[in-house]
Design an enzyme around this catalytic site. Structure first.
Site, PDB file in Angstrom:
ATOM      1  N   CYS A   9       0.887  -1.167   0.000  1.00 21.68           N
ATOM      2  CA  CYS A   9       0.000   0.000   0.000  1.00 21.68           C
ATOM      3  C   CYS A   9       0.928   1.221   0.000  1.00 21.68           C
ATOM      4  O   CYS A   9       2.047   1.126  -0.487  1.00 21.68           O
ATOM      5  CB  CYS A   9      -0.987  -0.036   1.176  1.00 21.68           C
ATOM      6  SG  CYS A   9      -0.254   0.166   2.810  1.00 21.68           S
ATOM      7  N   ARG A  15      -3.303  -0.659   5.755  1.00 23.49           N
ATOM      8  CA  ARG A  15      -3.853  -1.732   4.922  1.00 23.49           C
ATOM      9  C   ARG A  15      -2.916  -2.911   4.728  1.00 23.49           C
ATOM     10  O   ARG A  15      -3.287  -4.053   5.021  1.00 23.49           O
ATOM     11  CB  ARG A  15      -4.276  -1.170   3.554  1.00 23.49           C
ATOM     12  CG  ARG A  15      -5.414  -0.184   3.646  1.00 23.49           C
ATOM     13  CD  ARG A  15      -5.694   0.471   2.317  1.00 23.49           C
ATOM     14  NE  ARG A  15      -4.599   1.382   1.952  1.00 23.49           N
ATOM     15  CZ  ARG A  15      -4.549   2.060   0.818  1.00 23.49           C
ATOM     16  NH1 ARG A  15      -5.487   1.910  -0.090  1.00 23.49           N
ATOM     17  NH2 ARG A  15      -3.547   2.877   0.572  1.00 23.49           N
ATOM     18  N   ASP A 117      -7.801   4.013   1.311  1.00 22.27           N
ATOM     19  CA  ASP A 117      -6.897   4.257   2.431  1.00 22.27           C
ATOM     20  C   ASP A 117      -7.668   4.855   3.612  1.00 22.27           C
ATOM     21  O   ASP A 117      -8.238   5.930   3.492  1.00 22.27           O
ATOM     22  CB  ASP A 117      -5.798   5.222   1.984  1.00 22.27           C
ATOM     23  CG  ASP A 117      -4.639   5.298   2.962  1.00 22.27           C
ATOM     24  OD1 ASP A 117      -4.750   4.734   4.079  1.00 22.27           O
ATOM     25  OD2 ASP A 117      -3.625   5.927   2.613  1.00 22.27           O
TER      26      ASP A 117
END
Length: 144
Positions: A9, A15, A117
């Site tokens: 990410c 994440r 996000d």
């Protein structure tokens, strides 16, 4: 056969480390190495507190995680690279073009779903993202 799975990410604190912990648990006992890195990593930072909270509530733990910056070497070592957004695929192709063919969205088997996000957002955003990642991990598990 996948022996080394990498999640990517941006910051490597929300994440990708969460998905890493989830996939590691899902594949436990199969001898598969699962790790994560960030395209703009907050190097050496631990997992986000809310992300860790959600993991702990499900019997998982990301407390040992430390963010690291993705590199062409890390990408080369991976057999499968799973990312959260299409723009991550594009960035990986710039960093390590040879990794493009083994890089996919975590949400590939769920209609190419992108996972937004949740950084600096409230818990409901993290919960939404966690559900998407759990679905992605479950979907990928049958192909690994």
């Amino acid at each position: 056969m996948f022996k080394n799975i990498l999640f990517v990410c941006i910051g490597n604190i929300c994440r990708s480390p969460s998905a890493e912990v989830m996939m590691r648990a899902a594949l436990e006992g199969r001898g598969i190495h699962v790790s994560s890195a960030g395209l703009g990593a907050l190097v050496d930072h631990g997992i986000d507190a809310t992300a860790q909270e959600l993991l702990v509530e499900r019997g998982l733990d990301g407390s040992l995680h430390r963010a690291r910056q993705v590199s062409s070497q890390i990408l080369s070592a991976a057999d499968l690279v799973l990312v959260m957004e299409r723009k991550h695929l594009k960035r990986i192709s710039e960093v390590a073009p040879e990794a493009s063919g083994k890089s996919f969205l975590l949400g590939k088997w769920d209609g190419d779903t992108e996972i937004p996000d949740p950084y600096r957002q409230q818990r409901p955003a993290f919960e939404h993202v966690y559900r998407l990642m759990a679905q992605g991990v479950e979907s990928w598990k049958r192909y690994i």
